[in-house]
Design an enzyme around this catalytic site. Structure first.
Site, short mmCIF file in Angstrom:
data_model
loop_
_atom_site.label_atom_id
_atom_site.label_comp_id
_atom_site.label_asym_id
_atom_site.label_seq_id
_atom_site.Cartn_x
_atom_site.Cartn_y
_atom_site.Cartn_z
N GLU A 43 9.12 -5.62 -5.19
CA GLU A 43 9.30 -4.61 -4.15
C GLU A 43 10.56 -3.77 -4.40
O GLU A 43 10.56 -2.57 -4.17
CB GLU A 43 9.37 -5.25 -2.76
CG GLU A 43 8.03 -5.82 -2.28
CD GLU A 43 6.94 -4.76 -2.20
OE1 GLU A 43 7.25 -3.55 -2.16
OE2 GLU A 43 5.76 -5.14 -2.18
N TYR A 126 11.02 -0.89 5.07
CA TYR A 126 9.78 -1.09 4.32
C TYR A 126 9.76 -2.44 3.62
O TYR A 126 8.81 -3.21 3.75
CB TYR A 126 9.55 0.03 3.28
CG TYR A 126 8.57 -0.45 2.25
CD1 TYR A 126 7.22 -0.53 2.55
CD2 TYR A 126 9.00 -0.95 1.02
CE1 TYR A 126 6.31 -1.07 1.65
CE2 TYR A 126 8.12 -1.49 0.12
CZ TYR A 126 6.76 -1.55 0.43
OH TYR A 126 5.88 -2.10 -0.44
N ASP A 144 4.95 2.52 3.68
CA ASP A 144 5.53 3.16 2.51
C ASP A 144 4.88 4.54 2.36
O ASP A 144 4.17 5.00 3.25
CB ASP A 144 5.30 2.31 1.26
CG ASP A 144 3.85 2.38 0.80
OD1 ASP A 144 2.97 2.53 1.67
OD2 ASP A 144 3.61 2.30 -0.41
N CYS A 196 -6.95 7.36 -1.74
CA CYS A 196 -6.35 8.39 -0.88
C CYS A 196 -5.11 8.94 -1.58
O CYS A 196 -3.99 8.87 -1.08
CB CYS A 196 -6.00 7.80 0.48
SG CYS A 196 -5.67 9.02 1.77
N CYS A 203 -12.56 10.78 -1.44
CA CYS A 203 -13.06 10.43 -0.11
C CYS A 203 -14.43 9.76 -0.16
O CYS A 203 -14.76 8.93 0.70
CB CYS A 203 -13.12 11.66 0.77
SG CYS A 203 -11.51 12.43 1.05
N CYS A 206 -14.06 6.08 -0.14
CA CYS A 206 -13.13 5.51 0.83
C CYS A 206 -13.87 4.77 1.95
O CYS A 206 -14.79 5.31 2.56
CB CYS A 206 -12.28 6.62 1.44
SG CYS A 206 -11.11 6.01 2.69
N CYS A 212 -12.03 9.47 9.14
CA CYS A 212 -10.85 10.25 8.71
C CYS A 212 -10.88 11.68 9.24
O CYS A 212 -11.74 12.49 8.88
CB CYS A 212 -10.77 10.26 7.19
SG CYS A 212 -9.29 11.09 6.57
#
Length: 370
Positions: A43, A126, A144, A196, A203, A206, A212
């Site tokens: 991270e 985060y 994030d 995305c 899309c 997705c 959306c």
DNA sequence: TACTCGTGGTA
DNA sequence: TTACCAAGAGT
């Protein structure tokens, strides 16, 4: 009147994740328990850094420092050397400080709650949420850049970034599942990274496409909205590349904080918009840290930082083998340059100084920047 | 709050 | 080539 859009279901995203999750070096396989040390290390490296760039560094760090105790016991300079080239060097300093804090405050085991994680050096909102969720499967709202993009599109958030962050965060919190908190966080980020995406979101693939709002708008790539960017100024400076007869190079240590803090550097003058690199070699050499037979390598070494661009003229001088290093400087052996904690901008200056033909007169033709 | 803080990849 | 972008934190 169109039918009301379906609300985004966490289950649909988790089902997609179970089929399409990325396999990454720090990530536990399904059924495995995540290693908090690896999650934390990854991270930190992934802050503002691509998975591709961080991957090799992660593997090198893990081989060199298998656990938090090994990292805490290492000299800071060893950490900086291994971090050189990855950028944002305060991360490396905080990484080392955080390892020590985990040893001292938490007996060598990462805490599992967000508040204690947030108190660690280099761990912000985060990262604290990500470690709590991914390493310990705690409920946490992990936001994030990926999540911001996904949520801004899902709800067609019209407020521009970065002002929209609080709104996006509260919207993200409404999506949380009752379980599988770590998987959900990683699913959101995988969705943002692979489907995305910023430019041409896929899309059609997705799991949330029917929910959306940005997709319904016809131009999902316009979200999140962003304020106009500031122009990036250019600064100029002079690098003084001193080579000893055996190929050793004179280097210094930068101050512990600030730009490239704690890293090794090739000596340079001030970096300023007011420095004029078109003047004579003797003028440029007047500000050198010491007198020498300076010659200029034609052209400049260029480097772009986050908030300014830099052009460095490179002056070179060769000194006898017996020359002692001036105060505050040291000789770096030619064979050791690769492993020095030398940021990319100085590697570029070094390469420029070693490559080009030298001249004591201004270049007749401006060479391409190296 | 707004600025500082790297680097390499991509279109 | 230029501009944007990437699992943000510290001050």
């Amino acid at each position: 009147m169109a039918a009301a859009a379906q609300p985004p279901s966490p289950g649909a995203l988790l089902a997609w994740y179970d089929r399409h999750r990325r396999r990454l070096p720090w990530r536990a396989e399904p059924g495995e328990r995540a290693d908090p040390y690896r999650i934390w290390l990854s991270e930190i490296m992934l802050q503002q850094t691509t998975v591709k760039a961080a991957g090799p560094y992660f593997l090198r760090f893990l081989a060199r420092f298998p656990d938090v105790r090994a990292l805490a016991a290492a000299p800071l300079d060893d950490v900086l050397k291994l971090w050189a080239g990855l950028g944002y060097y305060s991360r490396a300093r905080n990484l080392h400080a955080c390892a020590s804090a985990v040893i001292e405050r938490h007996a060598g085991r990462f805490p599992s709650n967000e508040a204690a994680l947030l108190a660690l050096p280099g761990v912000g909102p985060y990262t604290a949420a990500a470690i709590a969720a991914i390493a310990f499967d705690r409920p946490a709202t992990v936001v994030d850049g990926n999540v911001e993009r996904v949520v801004a599109r899902l709800f067609a958030v019209e407020a521009p970034m970065p002002g929209a962050k609080p709104e996006i965060r509260s919207l993200a919190a409404t999506l949380a599942p009752p379980a599988r908190h770590g998987d959900f966080a990683q699913a959101m980020m995988d969705l943002g990274a692979t489907i995305c995406t910023p430019r041409k979101p896929a899309c059609a693939l997705c799991p949330w496409s029917e929910s959306c709002a940005a997709r319904r708008s016809g131009a999902p790539e316009l979200y999140p909205r962003k304020a106009a960017k500031a122009v990036r100024p250019t600064r100029y400076g002079v690098a003084y590349l001193v080579r000893r007869a055996d190929g050793a190079v004179l280097v210094r240590q930068r101050p512990p904080k600030g730009l490239l803090g704690g890293m090794t550097e090739i000596p340079t003058g001030d970096w300023s918009a007011d420095v004029d690199l078109s003047v004579s070699v003797s003028t440029l050499a007047a500000d050198a840290p010491f007198a020498a037979g300076w010659r200029r390598v034609p052209g400049v070494a260029t480097h772009v930082f986050t908030h300014f661009a830099l052009e460095l003229a490179v002056l070179v001088a060769e000194l006898p083998l017996s020359t002692p290093a001036p105060p505050g400087a040291r000789w770096a052996a030619a064979d050791d340059l690769a492993s020095e904690a030398l940021p990319t901008v100085f590697r570029k200056a070094l390469a420029h100084g070693m490559s080009g033909a030298v001249t004591s007169a201004p270049p007749a033709v401006r060479r391409a920047a190296s």
